[in-house]
Design a protein around this motif. Sequence first.
Motif, short mmCIF file in Angstrom:
data_model
loop_
_atom_site.label_atom_id
_atom_site.label_comp_id
_atom_site.label_asym_id
_atom_site.label_seq_id
_atom_site.Cartn_x
_atom_site.Cartn_y
_atom_site.Cartn_z
N LYS A 28 0.81 -1.23 0.00
CA LYS A 28 0.00 0.00 0.00
C LYS A 28 0.85 1.27 0.00
CE LYS A 28 -3.72 2.57 2.09
NZ LYS A 28 -4.74 2.74 3.11
N ALA B 82 7.20 12.21 5.43
CA ALA B 82 7.76 12.41 6.77
C ALA B 82 6.59 12.32 7.74
CB ALA B 82 8.44 13.76 6.85
N ILE C 285 4.00 13.40 9.92
CA ILE C 285 3.35 14.69 10.16
C ILE C 285 3.10 14.90 11.65
CG2 ILE C 285 1.27 16.06 9.69
CD1 ILE C 285 1.05 14.43 7.01
N GLY D 26 8.13 13.12 1.86
CA GLY D 26 9.42 12.53 2.18
C GLY D 26 9.59 11.12 1.60
C1 HXC Z 1 2.00 10.55 9.98
C2 HXC Z 1 0.55 9.33 8.67
C3 HXC Z 1 1.12 9.86 7.50
C4 HXC Z 1 2.20 10.80 7.65
C5 HXC Z 1 -0.45 8.51 6.94
N1 HXC Z 1 -0.40 8.50 8.27
N2 HXC Z 1 0.47 9.34 6.45
N3 HXC Z 1 1.00 9.68 9.89
N4 HXC Z 1 2.60 11.11 8.90
N5 HXC Z 1 2.80 11.33 6.60
C6 HXC Z 1 -1.25 7.74 9.19
C7 HXC Z 1 -2.64 8.29 9.26
O1 HXC Z 1 -2.68 9.37 10.15
C8 HXC Z 1 -3.40 7.10 9.77
O2 HXC Z 1 -3.20 6.96 11.15
C9 HXC Z 1 -2.72 5.93 9.09
O3 HXC Z 1 -1.42 6.41 8.70
C10 HXC Z 1 -3.43 5.47 7.85
O4 HXC Z 1 -3.63 6.57 7.00
P1 HXC Z 1 -5.06 6.96 6.38
O5 HXC Z 1 -5.02 8.39 6.04
O6 HXC Z 1 -6.16 6.51 7.27
O7 HXC Z 1 -5.07 6.06 5.06
P2 HXC Z 1 -5.83 6.37 3.69
O8 HXC Z 1 -7.20 6.91 3.96
O9 HXC Z 1 -5.69 5.12 2.87
O10 HXC Z 1 -5.00 7.53 2.99
C11 HXC Z 1 -3.66 7.34 2.57
C12 HXC Z 1 -2.97 8.70 2.25
C13 HXC Z 1 -3.11 9.61 3.49
C14 HXC Z 1 -3.64 9.34 1.04
C15 HXC Z 1 -1.51 8.38 1.93
O11 HXC Z 1 -2.69 8.89 4.64
C16 HXC Z 1 -2.30 10.86 3.40
O12 HXC Z 1 -2.68 11.79 2.71
N6 HXC Z 1 -1.18 10.92 4.14
C17 HXC Z 1 -0.36 12.09 4.22
C18 HXC Z 1 0.43 12.26 2.95
C19 HXC Z 1 1.30 13.49 3.02
O13 HXC Z 1 0.79 14.63 3.15
N7 HXC Z 1 2.63 13.32 2.98
C20 HXC Z 1 3.56 14.38 3.08
C21 HXC Z 1 3.98 14.47 4.51
S1 HXC Z 1 4.87 15.96 4.80
P3 HXC Z 1 -4.43 6.80 12.19
O14 HXC Z 1 -3.76 6.80 13.53
O15 HXC Z 1 -5.35 7.94 11.93
O16 HXC Z 1 -5.03 5.47 11.81
C22 HXC Z 1 6.38 15.59 4.40
C23 HXC Z 1 7.28 16.68 4.84
C24 HXC Z 1 8.15 17.03 3.74
O17 HXC Z 1 6.75 14.58 3.88
C25 HXC Z 1 9.34 17.65 4.25
C26 HXC Z 1 10.49 16.85 3.82
C27 HXC Z 1 10.40 15.44 4.20
#
Ligand code: HXC
Length: 260
Positions: A62, A68, A70, A111
């Motif tokens: 998946k 990173a 969040i 990340g």
């Molecule tokens: C912390 C995260 C996470 C993240 C997912 N989770 N991504 N926790 N940091 N980046 C956690 C969710 O909170 C959730 O925890 C569990 O993983 C499952 O995720 P869901 O959202 O319920 O799954 P789904 O509905 O299938 O959606 C998948 C997804 C979504 C589309 C990938 O999770 C999402 O949009 N994630 C964030 C993606 C993102 O914005 N990434 C960039 C991060 S910022 P719980 O406890 O609620 O079950 C970044 C900083 C950049 O990378 C700076 C340099 C690195």
Amino acid sequence: QETRDQGNIRVETRDRVGLITLDRPKALNALNKATMDELVAAATAFDADPGIGAVVITGSAKAFAAGADIKEMASQSYMDMYAADWFRHWEDLTRLRIPLVAAVSGYALGGGCELAMMCDLIIAADTARFGQPEIALGVLPGMGGTQRLTHAVGKATAMDMILTGRQLDAEEALRVRLVSRVVPADRLLEEALEVAGKIASASKPIAMLAKEAVTTAFETGLTHGVQIERRLFHSAFATEDQKEGMAAFVEKRTPDFRHR
Ligand code: HXC
């Protein structure tokens, strides 16, 4: 062929290939500090191991990594970020000399996409999705994304992805040259291990020189790059493996590289 569970990652060896699997399924492999520390340490150990010639970094079906972490970053202040020099240590991965292959299935976001781009080549499952969604969180890519993505795919696609958060599917990622190959999801690991195995069957010091030369093309200009390449090419003649490789060709046999 042992498996070590390090908490957030699993570390295995398959002949001369090191395999690192991100294993934080509840958080879709979000990269917190602990995970990245374990990952960098495992890759660094493989780099130093003469018995390992290439490394595969992968995640789950998946998610390669959904970014990173969040939740770990949310409450940090500027001073927290600055004092810790957040992400600096992760960059150590790009200083390793051993070839790194990213095997990406599912989400490679933020990340996660940047981690894949720190590797030397990316093999994508047909389910892979690449994106830099940071703008929606009120930040921007911070692990090299604005630089490596732009170098890899050019300004038009990089701006589109970074300013709008638009994701690429595997076929588009191949078309814009972010990834080297796209394979069916159920064959991803097999294919990635095969590619890494092919790399690891070559002379390790020569593969490291070749990686350094191509990386120089990525990081500097043509004149400097060609000079570096010539020096590296000359230095290949200091290795036993160059003697063996060329002797094997002349004698019409398979080379027996000793990685020195
Ligand atoms: C912390 C995260 C996470 C993240 C997912 N989770 N991504 N926790 N940091 N980046 C956690 C969710 O909170 C959730 O925890 C569990 O993983 C499952 O995720 P869901 O959202 O319920 O799954 P789904 O509905 O299938 O959606 C998948 C997804 C979504 C589309 C990938 O999770 C999402 O949009 N994630 C964030 C993606 C993102 O914005 N990434 C960039 C991060 S910022 P719980 O406890 O609620 O079950 C970044 C900083 C950049 O990378 C700076 C340099 C690195």
